[in-house]
Design an enzyme around this catalytic site. Structure first.
Site, mmCIF file in Angstrom:
data_model
loop_
_atom_site.group_PDB
_atom_site.id
_atom_site.type_symbol
_atom_site.label_atom_id
_atom_site.label_comp_id
_atom_site.label_asym_id
_atom_site.label_seq_id
_atom_site.Cartn_x
_atom_site.Cartn_y
_atom_site.Cartn_z
ATOM 1 N N LYS B 96 64.008 34.675 48.514
ATOM 2 C CA LYS B 96 63.958 35.515 47.582
ATOM 3 C C LYS B 96 64.722 36.246 47.720
ATOM 4 C CE LYS B 96 59.732 37.515 45.723
ATOM 5 N NZ LYS B 96 59.975 38.973 45.834
ATOM 6 N N ALA B 184 55.852 39.822 40.330
ATOM 7 C CA ALA B 184 55.343 41.286 39.539
ATOM 8 C C ALA B 184 55.797 41.977 37.992
ATOM 9 C CB ALA B 184 57.355 42.177 39.764
ATOM 10 N N GLY B 185 54.339 43.323 38.798
ATOM 11 C CA GLY B 185 53.734 43.415 37.685
ATOM 12 C C GLY B 185 52.176 42.554 36.939
ATOM 13 N N THR B 207 50.263 42.279 45.272
ATOM 14 C CA THR B 207 48.974 43.131 44.799
ATOM 15 C C THR B 207 47.534 42.996 43.655
ATOM 16 O OG1 THR B 207 50.838 44.478 44.916
ATOM 17 C CG2 THR B 207 48.895 45.927 44.560
#
Lengths: 326, 256
Positions: B96, B184-185, B207
């Site tokens: 990645k 992401a996000g 996260t």
């Protein structure tokens, strides 16, 4: 008088173990690499925060519950405990982290700028919102280890004898030679002197990338910590890590830019996969290990439980595994 | 289930492995969510023969496919070196690829990304580029040999969800045959479901799971949302309309 005990390792785990056992009347020998506590033990590099409520944000409830008893234990055994609480701050754009932290640390009181000014005047100009954990405490790890060592010598614990009786292995990461699931988690720290900032208590700066804590050691000296990296490397502090710590300190208060750099420390914390400590029996030997980032917070509980097991035959309420039964 | 570089994966949920309270909780999050791919940061933990081995052994014990990443790399050279290190460590050609162009937003550097992707595919890597939803950039990445694209939903770690739904939708329309993964996000399972409803093949979350109060429950939440969104996408959803259309026929009344 019970059978004698031999403790391997003179870091926080071994010395707390020796203290607990000898205070209950046992004859104890401690075997360590060196004659006195020092840099070879990873607890030498610890922050020394007794902050169960803050740790509870990311640790299991048992750790909080056992950790709450730590300050009293250390005080009972001669350590100087500073009961000033913990202050938790975040920069404006990270205020959502304060909200999350407050939710997960129910004992936290929210302070506004005036509230911050009342306890840490130097931070009031920088921060408008903070959390305060009034019942937390801190100690100086090096002083504490040295005091414990001296008191043990005075009470007849030997540090040079031959191994005799039940062996209790408190070697931390060195016990990896037999504990296959023990791993190292590297931590890097700094010691600086900065006359322009006064802090009375440990301060934690929440930051999505570079969380930091600063522990005042008196005489303008501060300990800045600590990175948490998944490697058992105990020797290399990287520029990136130290830069991150310095940046975070600078964000906490710009006066840290002028601080004198006294020391860069690095070691690896011993941890089991759940990051909780364990008392384990393998063969004839008892292993007490896996204190992770909770050396001073949990060594008393680990020592007490081990002593309960060895002197009274009480199976500890938590953290005990007996591999012979598997 | 999507196929990445001829490997059919077992789940549309990919999980990052950083920032969990403990490796035990990380492992449990994988077990309970059925996530099929683990991304692992190489750069941060590397630096010596023994470095990180224990943690990597824990990841390998998860029994899922490992997708090493070049997280934290700010230059092409750094990313390439890290990718090579990852290939040796994990014995996989998968990488990645992250080339960060902006320190504050961690926004990908599109120019460096294309350069690094070209270099790595020439070198036999199978590149999963972490990119923005920019159509032209994605075109260039495909030209460079990328057979998977991983556009962001929002900047890393923000939990803002899908910032540019239009852009993500047009990317899907423009690349009907390239596996697309929102990377992401994402902060909530509903955002992951939305990505799947747009026809995306998978999502990557770190996260939002690792920093949840209960990471295991959150991982399960994401797994179910991803499944729900994928089912919806397969089901050919209705198109929204302005006028109410009663789902139960109403007899005896005139047409409105």
């Amino acid at each position: 008088m019970s059978d004698p005990f031999t403790i391997l390792g003179g870091g926080v785990c071994g010395l707390a173990m020796a203290t607990e056992l000898s205070s209950r009347g046992a004859k104890v020998t401690v075997i360590d690499l060196k004659d006195v506590p020092g840099a070879h033990a990873c607890s030498w590099w610890a922050g020394g925060m007794l902050a169960p409520e803050c740790e509870g944000v990311s640790a299991e409830p048992d750790i909080v519950r056992q950790g709450r008893k730590a300050a009293a234990w250390w005080e009972r055994h001669g350590a100087t405990i500073h009961k000033q609480g913990t202050l938790v701050v975040a920069l404006g754009r990270d205020h959502s982290d304060l909200a999350t932290f407050a939710r997960r640390a129910p004992a936290a009181k929210t302070l506004n700028r005036d509230g911050i000014g009342a306890i840490e005047p130097h931070l009031a100009e920088r921060f408008s919102k903070a959390l305060f954990l009034p019942d937390e405490a801190h100690l100086n790890p090096r002083e504490t280890l040295t005091t414990l060592h001296e008191r043990l010598e005075q009470t007849g614990v030997t540090f040079q004898g031959k191994a005799q009786g039940q062996m209790i292995d408190c070697r931390g990461l060195a016990a990896r030679d037999t504990l296959a699931d023990l791993r190292g988690v590297k931590g890097e720290m700094l010691v600086v002197r900065c006359r322009d900032v006064t802090l009375s208590r440990p301060v934690r700066l929440l930051h999505p990338r570079f969380p930091l804590y600063i522990v005042p050691r008196g005489d303008g000296v501060f300990m800045l910590g600590a990175t948490q990296i998944e490697t058992g490397d105990r020797t290399r502090a990287t520029v990136r890590s130290i830069m991150e710590l310095m940046n975070a300190a600078y964000a906490l208060h710009p006066a840290f830019a002028e601080a004198e750099l006294l020391e860069i420390g690095v070691d690896a914390r011993p941890a089991f996969p759940d990051n909780a400590p364990r008392i384990r029996q393998m063969g004839d030997r008892i292993y007490a290990n896996g204190l992770f980032r909770h050396g001073f917070l949990l060594a008393p509980a680990l020592a007490r439980m081990t002593a309960d097991l060895l002197l009274d035959g009480t199976t500890p309420e938590v953290w005990y595994e007996d591999h012979r039964q598997r | 289930m999507p196929t990445f570089y001829n490997t059919k994966v077992t789940s549309r949920l990919m999980l990052g492995t950083a920032q969990y309270p403990s490796p035990a909780i990380l492992a449990e999050a994988f077990r309970q969510s059925g996530a099929g791919i683990a991304t692992v940061s190489v750069r941060r933990e590397a630096g010596g023969e023994q470095a990180g081995q224990d943690f990597w052994a824990l990841i390998e014990d998860l029994g899922v496919a490992v997708l090493p990443n070049t997280a934290g790399c700010h230059s092409v050279r750094e990313a390439i070196t890290t990718a090579q290190m990852a290939r040796d460590l994990f014995e996989t050609n998968w990488i990645k690829l992250e080339v960060i162009g902006h320190a504050d937003t961690l926004q990908p550097d599109p120019f460096g990304l294309v350069e690094a992707a070209q270099h790595l595919t020439d070198d036999g890597f199978e590149v999963f580029p972490y990119c923005t939803e920019d159509l032209v950039l994605c075109d260039r990445l495909v030209e460079a040999g990328c057979k998977v694209l991983m556009p962001w939903g929002a900047p890393i770690g923000t939990g803002l969800g899908l910032n540019n739904v239009y852009g993500l939708r047009s990317l899907r329309a423009h690349f009907p045959d390239v596996p697309l993964v929102v990377d992401a996000g994402l902060g909530l399972p509903s955002q992951a479901a939305h990505a799947m409803e747009l026809g995306y093949d998978a999502v990557l979350v770190n996260t939002a799971v690792a920093k949840a109060g209960d990471p295991v429950a959150m991982a399960q939440g994401f797994a179910r949302a991803v499944e729900a969104g994928a089912l919806a996408a397969q089901a050919d959803p209705m198109d929204p309309r302005d006028m109410a259309a009663p789902s139960t026929p109403v007899f005896g009344k005139a047409f409105l």
